[in-house]
Scaffold this motif. Structure first.
Motif, PDB file in Angstrom:
ATOM      1  N   ALA A 110       0.833  -1.206   0.000  1.00 22.99           N
ATOM      2  CA  ALA A 110       0.000   0.000   0.000  1.00 22.99           C
ATOM      3  C   ALA A 110       0.869   1.259   0.000  1.00 22.99           C
ATOM      4  CB  ALA A 110      -0.938  -0.002   1.206  1.00 22.99           C
ATOM      5  N   ARG A 111       1.913   1.273   0.846  1.00 25.16           N
ATOM      6  CA  ARG A 111       2.755   2.472   0.940  1.00 25.16           C
ATOM      7  C   ARG A 111       3.559   2.698  -0.348  1.00 25.16           C
ATOM      8  NH1 ARG A 111       6.521   1.794   5.083  1.00 25.16           N
ATOM      9  NH2 ARG A 111       5.775  -0.212   5.794  1.00 25.16           N
ATOM     10  N   SER A 112       4.112   1.611  -0.907  1.00 24.90           N
ATOM     11  CA  SER A 112       4.910   1.770  -2.125  1.00 24.90           C
ATOM     12  C   SER A 112       4.028   2.156  -3.315  1.00 24.90           C
ATOM     13  CB  SER A 112       5.691   0.491  -2.420  1.00 24.90           C
ATOM     14  OG  SER A 112       4.828  -0.615  -2.602  1.00 24.90           O
ATOM     15  N   THR A 113       2.810   1.628  -3.356  1.00 21.52           N
ATOM     16  CA  THR A 113       1.898   1.977  -4.448  1.00 21.52           C
ATOM     17  C   THR A 113       1.439   3.428  -4.321  1.00 21.52           C
ATOM     18  OG1 THR A 113       1.134  -0.305  -4.610  1.00 21.52           O
ATOM     19  CG2 THR A 113      -0.272   1.373  -5.580  1.00 21.52           C
ATOM     20  N   GLU A 114       1.168   3.870  -3.111  1.00 20.99           N
ATOM     21  CA  GLU A 114       0.755   5.266  -2.919  1.00 20.99           C
ATOM     22  C   GLU A 114       1.867   6.216  -3.359  1.00 20.99           C
ATOM     23  OE1 GLU A 114      -1.214   8.274   0.375  1.00 20.99           O
ATOM     24  OE2 GLU A 114      -1.004   6.146   0.820  1.00 20.99           O
ATOM     25  N   ASN A 115       3.123   5.850  -3.095  1.00 24.84           N
ATOM     26  CA  ASN A 115       4.241   6.684  -3.540  1.00 24.84           C
ATOM     27  C   ASN A 115       4.244   6.823  -5.064  1.00 24.84           C
ATOM     28  OD1 ASN A 115       5.153   7.044  -0.927  1.00 24.84           O
ATOM     29  ND2 ASN A 115       6.639   5.374  -1.023  1.00 24.84           N
ATOM     30  N   VAL A 116       4.023   5.705  -5.747  1.00 29.21           N
ATOM     31  CA  VAL A 116       3.993   5.745  -7.218  1.00 29.21           C
ATOM     32  C   VAL A 116       2.835   6.613  -7.688  1.00 29.21           C
ATOM     33  CG1 VAL A 116       3.733   4.376  -9.319  1.00 29.21           C
ATOM     34  CG2 VAL A 116       5.083   3.476  -7.426  1.00 29.21           C
ATOM     35  N   LEU A 117       1.668   6.424  -7.097  1.00 32.38           N
ATOM     36  CA  LEU A 117       0.492   7.196  -7.513  1.00 32.38           C
ATOM     37  C   LEU A 117       0.680   8.690  -7.256  1.00 32.38           C
ATOM     38  CD1 LEU A 117      -2.376   4.812  -6.322  1.00 32.38           C
ATOM     39  CD2 LEU A 117      -1.659   5.255  -8.672  1.00 32.38           C
ATOM     40  N   ARG A 118       1.364   9.047  -6.168  1.00 37.46           N
ATOM     41  CA  ARG A 118       1.633  10.464  -5.892  1.00 37.46           C
ATOM     42  C   ARG A 118       2.498  11.065  -7.000  1.00 37.46           C
ATOM     43  NH1 ARG A 118      -2.114  12.278  -2.478  1.00 37.46           N
ATOM     44  NH2 ARG A 118      -2.265  10.991  -0.600  1.00 37.46           N
ATOM     45  N   ALA A 119       3.522  10.318  -7.422  1.00 35.61           N
ATOM     46  CA  ALA A 119       4.387  10.812  -8.503  1.00 35.61           C
ATOM     47  C   ALA A 119       3.601  10.941  -9.808  1.00 35.61           C
ATOM     48  CB  ALA A 119       5.573   9.873  -8.685  1.00 35.61           C
ATOM     49  N   ILE A 120       2.706   9.979 -10.067  1.00 31.68           N
ATOM     50  CA  ILE A 120       1.857  10.056 -11.258  1.00 31.68           C
ATOM     51  C   ILE A 120       0.955  11.283 -11.175  1.00 31.68           C
ATOM     52  CG2 ILE A 120      -0.076   8.939 -12.460  1.00 31.68           C
ATOM     53  CD1 ILE A 120       1.238   6.235 -11.748  1.00 31.68           C
ATOM     54  N   GLY A 121       0.351  11.492 -10.006  1.00 35.85           N
ATOM     55  CA  GLY A 121      -0.534  12.641  -9.828  1.00 35.85           C
ATOM     56  C   GLY A 121       0.183  13.968  -9.994  1.00 35.85           C
ATOM     57  N   ARG A 122       1.481  14.017  -9.626  1.00 38.82           N
ATOM     58  CA  ARG A 122       2.272  15.252  -9.790  1.00 38.82           C
ATOM     59  C   ARG A 122       2.746  15.431 -11.228  1.00 38.82           C
ATOM     60  NH1 ARG A 122       4.873  13.233  -5.182  1.00 38.82           N
ATOM     61  NH2 ARG A 122       6.725  12.725  -6.427  1.00 38.82           N
ATOM     62  N   GLY A 123       2.579  14.401 -12.056  1.00 32.74           N
ATOM     63  CA  GLY A 123       3.074  14.477 -13.426  1.00 32.74           C
ATOM     64  C   GLY A 123       4.587  14.424 -13.504  1.00 32.74           C
ATOM     65  N   ASP A 124       5.211  13.559 -12.687  1.00 34.35           N
ATOM     66  CA  ASP A 124       6.673  13.443 -12.618  1.00 34.35           C
ATOM     67  C   ASP A 124       7.085  12.073 -13.156  1.00 34.35           C
ATOM     68  OD1 ASP A 124       9.353  13.280 -11.947  1.00 34.35           O
ATOM     69  OD2 ASP A 124       9.097  14.232  -9.982  1.00 34.35           O
ATOM     70  N   PRO A 125       7.322  11.956 -14.481  1.00 33.85           N
ATOM     71  CA  PRO A 125       7.616  10.643 -15.068  1.00 33.85           C
ATOM     72  C   PRO A 125       8.871   9.979 -14.506  1.00 33.85           C
ATOM     73  CG  PRO A 125       7.076  12.232 -16.778  1.00 33.85           C
ATOM     74  CD  PRO A 125       7.245  13.003 -15.506  1.00 33.85           C
ATOM     75  N   ALA A 126       9.955  10.768 -14.313  1.00 31.84           N
ATOM     76  CA  ALA A 126      11.202  10.175 -13.822  1.00 31.84           C
ATOM     77  C   ALA A 126      11.020   9.595 -12.422  1.00 31.84           C
ATOM     78  CB  ALA A 126      12.320  11.222 -13.832  1.00 31.84           C
ATOM     79  N   GLU A 127      10.298  10.318 -11.566  1.00 32.71           N
ATOM     80  CA  GLU A 127      10.084   9.835 -10.199  1.00 32.71           C
ATOM     81  C   GLU A 127       9.124   8.646 -10.188  1.00 32.71           C
ATOM     82  OE1 GLU A 127      10.785  10.199  -5.938  1.00 32.71           O
ATOM     83  OE2 GLU A 127      11.842  10.437  -7.837  1.00 32.71           O
ATOM     84  N   ALA A 128       8.099   8.687 -11.031  1.00 32.01           N
ATOM     85  CA  ALA A 128       7.178   7.539 -11.102  1.00 32.01           C
ATOM     86  C   ALA A 128       7.917   6.293 -11.561  1.00 32.01           C
ATOM     87  CB  ALA A 128       6.034   7.857 -12.066  1.00 32.01           C
ATOM     88  N   GLU A 129       8.801   6.448 -12.535  1.00 31.05           N
ATOM     89  CA  GLU A 129       9.613   5.326 -13.020  1.00 31.05           C
ATOM     90  C   GLU A 129      10.493   4.778 -11.897  1.00 31.05           C
ATOM     91  OE1 GLU A 129      13.337   4.734 -16.176  1.00 31.05           O
ATOM     92  OE2 GLU A 129      12.118   6.560 -16.219  1.00 31.05           O
ATOM     93  N   ARG A 130      11.172   5.682 -11.182  1.00 33.35           N
ATOM     94  CA  ARG A 130      12.070   5.252 -10.094  1.00 33.35           C
ATOM     95  C   ARG A 130      11.305   4.557  -8.978  1.00 33.35           C
ATOM     96  NH1 ARG A 130      13.895   6.515  -5.176  1.00 33.35           N
ATOM     97  NH2 ARG A 130      12.404   8.222  -4.898  1.00 33.35           N
ATOM     98  N   LEU A 131      10.183   5.145  -8.571  1.00 39.54           N
ATOM     99  CA  LEU A 131       9.420   4.573  -7.457  1.00 39.54           C
ATOM    100  C   LEU A 131       8.764   3.250  -7.839  1.00 39.54           C
ATOM    101  CD1 LEU A 131       7.837   7.846  -6.023  1.00 39.54           C
ATOM    102  CD2 LEU A 131       9.555   6.393  -4.907  1.00 39.54           C
ATOM    103  N   GLN A 132       8.361   3.104  -9.107  1.00 39.60           N
ATOM    104  CA  GLN A 132       7.814   1.818  -9.538  1.00 39.60           C
ATOM    105  C   GLN A 132       8.894   0.742  -9.477  1.00 39.60           C
ATOM    106  OE1 GLN A 132       4.711   1.013 -10.163  1.00 39.60           O
ATOM    107  NE2 GLN A 132       5.069  -1.069 -10.846  1.00 39.60           N
ATOM    108  N   ALA A 133      10.119   1.076  -9.869  1.00 43.02           N
ATOM    109  CA  ALA A 133      11.221   0.108  -9.774  1.00 43.02           C
ATOM    110  C   ALA A 133      11.484  -0.267  -8.319  1.00 43.02           C
ATOM    111  CB  ALA A 133      12.478   0.691 -10.422  1.00 43.02           C
ATOM    112  N   VAL A 134      11.433   0.714  -7.423  1.00 43.71           N
ATOM    113  CA  VAL A 134      11.608   0.435  -5.986  1.00 43.71           C
ATOM    114  C   VAL A 134      10.486  -0.465  -5.475  1.00 43.71           C
ATOM    115  CG1 VAL A 134      11.585   1.480  -3.682  1.00 43.71           C
ATOM    116  CG2 VAL A 134      12.901   2.551  -5.534  1.00 43.71           C
ATOM    117  N   LYS A 135       9.269  -0.161  -5.882  1.00 40.95           N
ATOM    118  CA  LYS A 135       8.109  -0.969  -5.476  1.00 40.95           C
ATOM    119  C   LYS A 135       8.269  -2.417  -5.919  1.00 40.95           C
ATOM    120  CE  LYS A 135       3.233  -1.516  -6.811  1.00 40.95           C
ATOM    121  NZ  LYS A 135       2.082  -0.895  -7.497  1.00 40.95           N
TER     122      LYS A 135
END
Length: 453
Positions: free
Chosen positions: A405-430
């Motif tokens: 839940a926590r790792s997915t919320e991090n990815v969704l927050r980056a998606i909501g901010r429109g930050d592709p590089a961070e969404a990519e990084r956080l998805q890899a971490v997840k």
């Protein structure tokens, strides 16, 4: 785990589905005869007519071969991929998937291949001096049968990509791979192929449609000829709105074929969710807009028939999910706010022990934010194959669900901010976090040291 497919209610389709699942459980033993039509009908407690229809549906999918003679029966076949490619083409045609979305999926497949080379070095580093050679070599160099299958599925939907020009970028990517900078190589590949794709899109402004011509081995099946004839009579826009096609008698008389052929054509359309029976005696079929569920299921079967290795398949899946997260951050907009809010609400529910499958609805929400139906159905089909390969579903304790839940919320927050590089990084971490959790769960479940897993 195969999309939003509605429950099938027609007995021949239910029997066909069970036979396919039996083949998967048995390791898809190509050539094995499971019995005659009469024996299989007795096994399922159905009539010969029902079993014959089920067998014809499976023959059309290239999953089964009916062998004649005293030692004949229903034998497992190895699907060539023809049926799946035609189904994907028909789905794209009816649902209005446009060229930019198809090109996005093509780019994601190749970026994932570069990511696999950088992370696992399964094959030779590409050496192509131009983009076309480079694109071909990264797929082969990845060592991933799954990515090869996806490339072959999507290739008939694309016009010429015009990748034969020389470009310095492949050399930089190759240098990154040689120096162990896989993530940077993947990002360079994405930029390179998207630039090439923009040229393709500019040249293809008049490109019309995504239908894939039926190959000869399909056209030899009378029911497939009927399906294609019916689909050619109605525009995609009218088809998805819903138009009556008629009942068996009407269609047989109008198309001048035997009712058994019409019945098989009807089953093929029902199975693909391109038509639905109307309630009431004699009312026949109504066209409809298909979901991606049947396609994800057929991709699962295609991978099972080839026995794609679990670990390689999981790596390919992870790369595609990273690409979906990056795309979502680029494409999600204000209209997706309600979707994001619903996902956040679901993730904030108290963590409780649950089967892994319970998180799939949230995963689908995240994938939907990328607005790429092809990539989403590919991911669903691969997940379905991996779940079959695991035999027994893992049951996650509450601490794993909480981590998810926590790792997915991090990815969704980056998606909501429109930050592709961070969404990519956080998805890899997840994905890395969840892979470690799975490893720990398997170690505890089997009582084995890490070296034995």
């Amino acid at each position: 785990m195969v999309g939003a497919e509605e429950a099938q209610t027609k007995l021949p389709l239910l029997v066909a589905r069970d036979i396919e699942e039996r083949f998967i459980r048995d390791g898809w033993p190509v050539g094995r005869v499971y019995g005659s039509e009469a024996e299989m009908a007795a096994h399922y407690g159905v009539g010969r007519d029902v079993m014959r229809e089920a067998a014809r549906v499976l023959e059309a999918r290239q999953a089964l071969q009916v062998r004649r003679g005293p030692r004949g029966g229903l034998a497992v076949a190895k699907p060539s991929g023809t049926h799946l490619r035609v189904m994907v083409g028909g789905y794209a045609h009816l649902t209005g998937i446009e060229l930019p979305e198809i090109v996005e999926a093509w780019v994601a497949i190749h970026v994932t291949a570069v990511r696999l080379i950088g992370a696992h070095r399964p094959g030779a580093t590409p050496s192509g001096a131009d983009i076309e050679q480079f694109a071909a070599q990264v797929i082969e160099g990845s060592g991933s049968g799954v990515l090869r299958r996806l490339r072959d599925i999507i290739a008939p939907l694309l016009p010429s990509m015009g990748l034969d020009r020389a470009d310095a970028a492949p050399e930089l990517i190759i240098r990154d791979l040689e120096r162990g900078r896989g993530d940077e190589a993947a990002r360079r590949t994405r930029v390179l192929l998207r630039a090439a794709a923009r040229e393709t899109l500019g040249r293809s402004a008049s490109w019309s449609g995504t239908g894939v011509p039926a190959p000869l081995d399909q056209l030899r099946i009378p029911a497939f000829r009927i399906v294609r004839e019916l689909m050619s009579e109605i525009t995609p826009a009218e088809w998805v709105k819903g138009r009556p096609l008629g009942n068996e008698f009407d269609l047989a008389e109008r198309l001048r074929v035997d009712r058994s052929v019409i019945r098989q054509a009807i089953r093929i359309m029902e199975d693909a969710e391109t038509a639905v029976p109307l309630p009431g005696r004699g009312r026949g079929l109504m066209t409809r807009c298909p979901s991606s569920g049947p396609l994800s299921r057929q991709l699962c079967i295609h991978l099972a028939a080839r026995g794609e290795p679990w670990d390689q398949t999981a790596r390919a899946l992870g790369g595609l999910m990273i690409e979906l997260a990056e795309l979502a951050a680029r494409k999600a907009g204000p209209a997706d706010a309600a979707l994001l809010d619903a996902a956040y609400d679901r993730l904030r529910e108290p963590a409780q022990a649950a089967p892994i499958s319970t998180v799939q609805p949230i995963e689908r929400v995240q994938n939907r934010l990328a607005h790429n139906a092809l990539l989403s159905l590919f991911v669903d089909g691969i997940k379905a194959y991996l779940s079959w390969s695991m035999r027994d579903e893992l049951y996650a304790p509450s601490w794993v669900i909480d981590l998810y839940a926590r790792s997915t919320e991090n990815v969704l927050r980056a998606i909501g901010r429109g930050d592709p590089a961070e969404a990519e990084r956080l998805q890899a971490v997840k994905l890395k976090t969840l892979a470690e959790c799975r490893h720990m769960l398997l170690t505890a479940e089997h009582g084995l040291p890490d070296a034995d897993l």
